[in-house]
Every structure is written in C-alpha cells, then in structure tokens.
Design an enzyme around this catalytic site. Structure first.
Site, PDB file in Angstrom:
ATOM      1  N   ARG A 106     -16.211   0.370 -15.856  1.00 25.90           N
ATOM      2  CA  ARG A 106     -16.203  -1.088 -15.830  1.00 25.90           C
ATOM      3  C   ARG A 106     -17.127  -1.562 -14.712  1.00 25.90           C
ATOM      4  O   ARG A 106     -17.086  -1.039 -13.597  1.00 25.90           O
ATOM      5  CB  ARG A 106     -14.769  -1.570 -15.563  1.00 25.90           C
ATOM      6  CG  ARG A 106     -14.666  -3.057 -15.394  1.00 25.90           C
ATOM      7  CD  ARG A 106     -13.242  -3.515 -15.368  1.00 25.90           C
ATOM      8  NE  ARG A 106     -12.596  -3.289 -14.082  1.00 25.90           N
ATOM      9  CZ  ARG A 106     -11.336  -3.606 -13.829  1.00 25.90           C
ATOM     10  NH1 ARG A 106     -10.584  -4.117 -14.786  1.00 25.90           N
ATOM     11  NH2 ARG A 106     -10.816  -3.389 -12.646  1.00 25.90           N
ATOM     12  N   ASN A 165      -2.807  -6.697 -17.857  1.00 27.62           N
ATOM     13  CA  ASN A 165      -2.351  -7.227 -16.560  1.00 27.62           C
ATOM     14  C   ASN A 165      -2.849  -8.658 -16.376  1.00 27.62           C
ATOM     15  O   ASN A 165      -2.104  -9.558 -15.989  1.00 27.62           O
ATOM     16  CB  ASN A 165      -2.881  -6.373 -15.401  1.00 27.62           C
ATOM     17  CG  ASN A 165      -2.526  -4.915 -15.563  1.00 27.62           C
ATOM     18  OD1 ASN A 165      -1.611  -4.586 -16.293  1.00 27.62           O
ATOM     19  ND2 ASN A 165      -3.259  -4.031 -14.899  1.00 27.62           N
ATOM     20  N   ASP A 166      -4.134  -8.855 -16.668  1.00 26.38           N
ATOM     21  CA  ASP A 166      -4.682 -10.195 -16.518  1.00 26.38           C
ATOM     22  C   ASP A 166      -4.374 -11.073 -17.719  1.00 26.38           C
ATOM     23  O   ASP A 166      -4.151 -12.273 -17.558  1.00 26.38           O
ATOM     24  CB  ASP A 166      -6.200 -10.123 -16.282  1.00 26.38           C
ATOM     25  CG  ASP A 166      -6.503  -9.821 -14.830  1.00 26.38           C
ATOM     26  OD1 ASP A 166      -5.861 -10.447 -13.960  1.00 26.38           O
ATOM     27  OD2 ASP A 166      -7.348  -8.952 -14.557  1.00 26.38           O
ATOM     28  N   HIS A 188       0.830  -1.207   0.000  1.00 27.43           N
ATOM     29  CA  HIS A 188       0.000   0.000   0.000  1.00 27.43           C
ATOM     30  C   HIS A 188       0.856   1.245   0.000  1.00 27.43           C
ATOM     31  O   HIS A 188       0.538   2.243  -0.636  1.00 27.43           O
ATOM     32  CB  HIS A 188      -0.898  -0.007   1.238  1.00 27.43           C
ATOM     33  CG  HIS A 188      -2.033  -0.976   1.122  1.00 27.43           C
ATOM     34  ND1 HIS A 188      -2.686  -1.473   2.195  1.00 27.43           N
ATOM     35  CD2 HIS A 188      -2.604  -1.517   0.041  1.00 27.43           C
ATOM     36  CE1 HIS A 188      -3.639  -2.292   1.787  1.00 27.43           C
ATOM     37  NE2 HIS A 188      -3.600  -2.341   0.482  1.00 27.43           N
ATOM     38  N   CYS A 208      -5.930  -1.098 -21.695  1.00 30.53           N
ATOM     39  CA  CYS A 208      -6.062  -0.344 -20.447  1.00 30.53           C
ATOM     40  C   CYS A 208      -5.254  -0.976 -19.309  1.00 30.53           C
ATOM     41  O   CYS A 208      -5.327  -0.532 -18.174  1.00 30.53           O
ATOM     42  CB  CYS A 208      -7.529  -0.197 -20.043  1.00 30.53           C
ATOM     43  SG  CYS A 208      -8.333  -1.763 -19.728  1.00 30.53           S
ATOM     44  N   GLU A 251      -9.158 -10.219 -21.491  1.00 31.58           N
ATOM     45  CA  GLU A 251      -8.079 -10.468 -20.534  1.00 31.58           C
ATOM     46  C   GLU A 251      -7.892 -11.956 -20.242  1.00 31.58           C
ATOM     47  O   GLU A 251      -7.114 -12.344 -19.393  1.00 31.58           O
ATOM     48  CB  GLU A 251      -8.255  -9.660 -19.234  1.00 31.58           C
ATOM     49  CG  GLU A 251      -9.651  -9.407 -18.784  1.00 31.58           C
ATOM     50  CD  GLU A 251      -9.752  -8.404 -17.639  1.00 31.58           C
ATOM     51  OE1 GLU A 251      -8.750  -7.844 -17.191  1.00 31.58           O
ATOM     52  OE2 GLU A 251     -10.883  -8.201 -17.183  1.00 31.58           O
ATOM     53  N   ARG A 254     -12.319   1.916 -12.584  1.00 30.11           N
ATOM     54  CA  ARG A 254     -12.407   0.646 -11.847  1.00 30.11           C
ATOM     55  C   ARG A 254     -13.449   0.802 -10.745  1.00 30.11           C
ATOM     56  O   ARG A 254     -13.134   1.115  -9.596  1.00 30.11           O
ATOM     57  CB  ARG A 254     -11.042   0.293 -11.236  1.00 30.11           C
ATOM     58  CG  ARG A 254      -9.976  -0.126 -12.253  1.00 30.11           C
ATOM     59  CD  ARG A 254      -8.686  -0.499 -11.540  1.00 30.11           C
ATOM     60  NE  ARG A 254      -7.769  -1.287 -12.340  1.00 30.11           N
ATOM     61  CZ  ARG A 254      -6.690  -0.794 -12.956  1.00 30.11           C
ATOM     62  NH1 ARG A 254      -6.396   0.495 -12.884  1.00 30.11           N
ATOM     63  NH2 ARG A 254      -5.902  -1.590 -13.640  1.00 30.11           N
ATOM     64  N   ARG A 273      -0.328 -12.670 -10.621  1.00 24.34           N
ATOM     65  CA  ARG A 273       0.255 -11.329 -10.657  1.00 24.34           C
ATOM     66  C   ARG A 273       0.481 -10.745  -9.272  1.00 24.34           C
ATOM     67  O   ARG A 273       1.118  -9.696  -9.127  1.00 24.34           O
ATOM     68  CB  ARG A 273      -0.599 -10.383 -11.522  1.00 24.34           C
ATOM     69  CG  ARG A 273      -1.999 -10.188 -11.021  1.00 24.34           C
ATOM     70  CD  ARG A 273      -2.866  -9.480 -12.050  1.00 24.34           C
ATOM     71  NE  ARG A 273      -2.995  -8.059 -11.778  1.00 24.34           N
ATOM     72  CZ  ARG A 273      -4.039  -7.327 -12.167  1.00 24.34           C
ATOM     73  NH1 ARG A 273      -5.010  -7.860 -12.890  1.00 24.34           N
ATOM     74  NH2 ARG A 273      -4.095  -6.052 -11.875  1.00 24.34           N
TER      75      ARG A 273
END
Ligand code: PEP
Ligand code: MG
Length: 574
Positions: free
Chosen positions: A337, A458-459, A194, A506, A435, A301, A469
């Site tokens: 999304r 990413n996915d 974080h 994206c 993805e 998101r 990931r």
C-alpha cells in the site's frame, strides 16, 4: 481468599502460574532541599542517570531480539525523543540549580508538566502518549535509585510466573521475554496502547486495565489468566483450577493442531479455494507470515517505514525494503500500500494540523499533496515489481478525480523508468482500498479502472458510523455488525464478484473468527490479516460449507434488528 478481576483482553491464551510482583517505580518521590555544597553532586547524579538511560535505549535498539515487533523501533524512538525533550533532559538540572531541590523531585515536577501538555491533545491517541512519558520518567528514576530497568527475581526461575505490574512499557516487555513469563498483567493500559500492541506480537497472554491488581495480589498467589476473556482469577479453588487446566490443555492442543495446518490449502468443505494472506509492516514480518502459512501479503502498510525517524527513507531504502518482501515471498503476491500517513500517523516535516485529522489530508490525499514524496515511493515500488509478484494498493480513495490523478502519477513514473532503462513489471496490478462509504457506493468507477480492490473495514466502519476509531469514549459504538456496514460490505463484495474484479478484506474483520463465515457467505474469497490469525481462520474455512451457510447469511443481510443479527450469526458459527 479467592477473587476475580476483569480487565481488557489484549493477547489471548490461558496461563496458570504464580504471581511475581514487579517493584513499582512511583512518580511520588520525596521533596527536600539540599545544602548548596551538594548541588553540583546532585547534577552529576542526574547527568550520569540520563546518559545511562540513553545507553539503555541504544542497547535495546541495537540488540532488538528477533521476536520483537517491527513497531518496537518506533516505540523506542518515541521514548528516546521523550527523554531528549528539554523538559526532561534540561529542566530538572535547571530546577536543582535554581531551587536546590533533590533531582528526583525536579524530574517529577518536569514530568508532570510534560504530562499536562499531552493531556491537552484532543486526539485520544496523542493523549495516551502521556503513559509513555511516565514510563520514560520511571526509567530515569530507576537509574537514580541504583536499580536500572526492571530486575526479574532470579530465585523464581524454577517455577512459571505471571508478571504483575502497575504498568509496563513496550521496552520492559521485550526485556522480560527471555525470562519466559507465562503472562503479563497490568493495572493500567488500553487496547490501543503500545504495550498492548507489543504483547500481542509476542504471543504472550496479556490483560491490561485491571486497576488495583498490583495492590490486591500478593507475591506467590496462584493466578489463572484468561487472555481471551480478560479475566484474572486469584487463588482459585480446586474445581476452578481443574476446569482451567482442562481449558488450557485444550487450547494448547488446538494451537498444535492448527500449526499442522500450515501447508494445507484453505478450501471450504465444498471445494472453494480461499486465499489467506498476511498484513505486514516491515519486510522482516514475512518470516512470521510464512510460518503461519499465509499464501501472500494482502497488505504491506508501507508507512511504517516512515514512522519514528528524523530522515525519511529515500528511494533506495524503500526499494530495498519492497524488494526484500517481494523476493522473500518467493513468487507469492505482495500487495504494497502506498503510504497511509496523516491522521494518527504523522511524520516529521510533513505534519498537518487539522481539526478532524481522520477527515483531513490523509493517505492518498497526502500523497497527491506531496508529489515529491509520492513519486519517490512509486519509483521504489515499480522497481521492486521486477523482483516478485508486487501489486500496488492505493489507500482511502473517495472520488474519480483522485483516482485519475493517481493513475497519471503512476503512468508518468513508469515513463521516467522507461527513459532511464530501469526494468519493472509493465503489467503491474494497481488496486484501491474501499474504506470510504462514498467509494463503496460508487464502486463501478473504481472497479472499471483498477485491477483489484481491498476493503479496509477498520476505516469503512469508522467513516460509515462516524466513530473515531482511536477514541476510547466511542469505542462501544464501533460495530462491524451494524446493518449499514453489512450492507456496504455485501454490496462491494457481490458487485466485484459480478464484475470479475478480485476483492479482498484487509481490515481487522478479516482476522476475526466470528465474521469468517459471514464474509464467506457474502462471497469473499480472499482475506488478509495479522499473521498469527491465519491458522485459526484457515481451520474455520476448512469446516465451512458454502451451500450450507448461504441461507443464513442472506437472513442476516435482510435483517435490520441488531439482536436478531447477533442471534443469526451465533447460529451461523455453531
Ligand atoms: C483498514 O482501514 O481497514 C485498513 C486495513 O487500513 P488501516 O487499518 O491501516 O487504516
Ligand atoms: Mg485504513
């Protein structure tokens, strides 16, 4: 003596300043037994410290500065939850009553027990939350020591300093920001912590995971921090210092120049128009998106509206959030999304325990399994289409039956709004995320029925290479340049272009300069990324000629040799 340390680059930029060591609250505390007559006083000390720590969190939440990342609320919520865990909020008191030990020792023992629980998790992301537990315990111990929070030394305000800490919590970073530290460095931490996420969003150079930096560095040592390379040079000699001063001024000049590009159109040298959009998590993020010259939101998101809270957002709250983003972008597209929850983003009441959460009930699968939640979100989204150019994006589609069910849900929700006479855009564009390799390889099905597609690299990389990931242990295998990944990307982009279906990327790849020309060469014309990256990517677009990169891109796509691919990419970017 001069020496160099290497850590994990978390937030780029070059800082040259003097070290300011942050006193480190160690969890190694003394253990002693108290006479019986002091027990009640010891418990009062604990109650006071506990309440003061709670107050500290509440005041941080209500005074969240505008520069703080949207996720900050979720971090604070998590720290509050940890503080309220009975092991920390009740356990120490009971232990003092039972064993007559000092409260600091009781907190240490209970913290260790809580950390051990987190250690059991198989999921790397959850395991890493033990850092948050230690940070919360450190805050509590600081209160007991009479030194709440971390106090920056006032006398040092006349010179720029780099904060050197063993560890920093996201809350610490937010508090320090007004002190204008030139950079942050820590002994511990990882790229997915974080703290790393908040440092990036504060645009302050930061390197973590420097191991013994806090022991090796002395107060007032001169430091050079390269946040791009993850390098820290302590007490540099004159030549190195001069070199980095030059690099620093070049970097600053570059940033100023980039800012001037804000209103420029992102056209290639040969005149192709490229759209650079922003990824956001909360409606407030559109301020930064606009400041950086994004011409739309390519990925909102929406699941961040659901995270870190007891009560899920109802239709009205969601509608307000989506409407705020839509009207804030003033006619520019805002692609929202539907929530991508599950896997590493769990919400209270809808948690699913699975052996392989990334392969389980996640994203659209969870939406279809929780029809009430999905319907509420779809109503809010459709209502928001009346207030701007809102598009709806479906995450993680894998097969045609999922797609059909989703489209039926949308059709039924439209019907219910019609029945109630609630306005919405009847032509609202519905898109899908590519993805999962299966979706990339059966693209026509999705391209036929949807208005646009967006590649979540990413996915897509995670699922193509079978690499979790969130797992640091296999992070070195996560390779966007793997020939299989390049094949899928190029296949999806060229097929969509042939079919005239708008396509964007994206995932993180869209914001990485190293891949801009490669993606342009594959035919990509729309990129969506972390807002702060928009100016750099725009500059790369402005200096690219599509005819000139065509041959090299094809060579890269024909190669299956990883070294050759890298060599060719280097040439492409030269
Ligand atoms: C992706 O997978 O590339 C993506 C953009 O979605 P997320 O990172 O939110 O999973
Ligand atoms: Mg994704």
């Amino acid at each position: 003596m001069s020496f160099t340390l290497h850590g994990i680059a978390v937030s780029s930029g070059i800082a040259i300043a003097y070290a300011h060591l942050l006193s480190h609250t160690s969890l190694e505390v003394a253990h002693y037994v108290l006479p019986k007559r002091f027990i009640s006083d010891e418990i009062v000390r604990f109650d006071v410290a506990l309440q003061a720590t709670r107050n500290e969190f509440s005041s941080l939440r209500s005074n969240r500065p505008s520069y703080a990342a949207a996720e900050f609320d979720a971090f604070l919520e998590l720290h509050q939850m940890i503080l309220d865990d009975p092991l920390l909020s009740v356990g120490p008191r009971e232990m003092v009553e039972r064993e007559h030990c000092n409260i600091e020792w009781a907190i240490k023992v209970q913290t260790d027990a809580l950390v051990a629980q987190f250690d059991e998790f198989e999921d790397a992301y959850l395991r890493e939350r033990q850092t948050d537990v230690k940070q919360v315990a450190a805050r509590l111990l600081k209160q007991l020591s009479g030194q709440p929070g971390h106090q920056p030394a006032a006398a040092r305000r006349d010179v720029e300093t780099i904060l050197v800490a063993h560890d920093l919590s996201p809350a610490d970073l937010i508090q320090f920001r007004p002190q204008q530290y030139a950079a942050f460095i820590t002994d511990v931490g990882s790229a997915t912590s974080h703290t790393a996420i908040v440092a990036r969003s504060l645009n302050t150079p930061c390197v973590v995971g420097l191991h013994h930096a806090r022991e090796l560095i002395r107060e007032d040592d001169l430091l050079i921090l390269d946040g791009e390379q993850g390098v820290l040079i302590v007490n540099p000699d004159k030549a190195i210092l001069a070199e980095y001063k030059l690099l620093q001024s070049e970097w600053e000049l570059e940033r100023k120049k980039l800012k001037r590009l804000r209103t420029a159109r992102a056209n290639t040298l040969d005149g192709a128009i490229i759209e650079l959009h922003a990824n956001i998590e909360k409606p407030e993020d559109i301020i930064e998106a606009k400041e950086n010259g994004a011409t739309g939101v390519g990925l909102f998101r929406s699941e961040f509206l659901f995270l870190g809270r007891d009560q899920l957002p109802d239709e009205e709250e969601q509608f307000e959030a989506y409407r705020a983003a839509a009207s804030g972008m003033k006619g520019h597209p805002v692609t929202i999304r539907t929530f991508d929850l599950g896997a590493d983003k769990q919400i209270k009441g809808v948690e699913r325990v699975a052996n392989n959460p990334a392969l389980g009930l996640r994203a659209i699968r969870l939406c279809l399994a929780e029809p009430q939640l999905f319907r509420t979100q779809l109503r809010a989204l459709l209502r928001a289409t009346h207030y701007g150019d809102v598009k709806i994006l479906i995450p993680m589609l894998s097969c045609v039956s999922e797609l059909n069910q989703t489209l039926q849900f949308i059709a039924r929700t439209k019907q219910s709004l019609d029945d109630e006479g609630i306005p919405y855009d009847r032509e609202v564009k519905i898109g899908g995320m590519i993805e999962i390799p299966a979706a990339a390889l059966s693209l026509n099905v999705f391209a036929r029925q949807l208005d646009f597609l967006s590649i979540g690299t990413n996915d897509l990389i995670q699922y193509t290479l079978a690499i979790d990931r969130t797992d640091e242990e296999v992070a070195h295998l996560y390779d966007p340049l793997h020939p299989a990944v390049l094949y899928l990307l190029s296949h999806v982009i060229s097929t969509c272009n042939k079919l005239d279906v708008p396509i964007s990327v994206c995932g993180e790849m869209a914001g990485e300069l190293a891949y801009t020309r490669l993606l342009l060469g594959m035919g990509l014309r729309q990129f969506s990324m972390f807002s702060a990256q928009v100016p750099s990517i725009k500059q790369r677009v402005l200096t690219t000629s599509l005819p000139e990169i065509a041959a090299l891109t094809q060579k890269i796509l024909r190669s299956d040799d990883p070294l050759k691919i890298r060599e060719l990419l280097y040439k492409l970017n030269a």
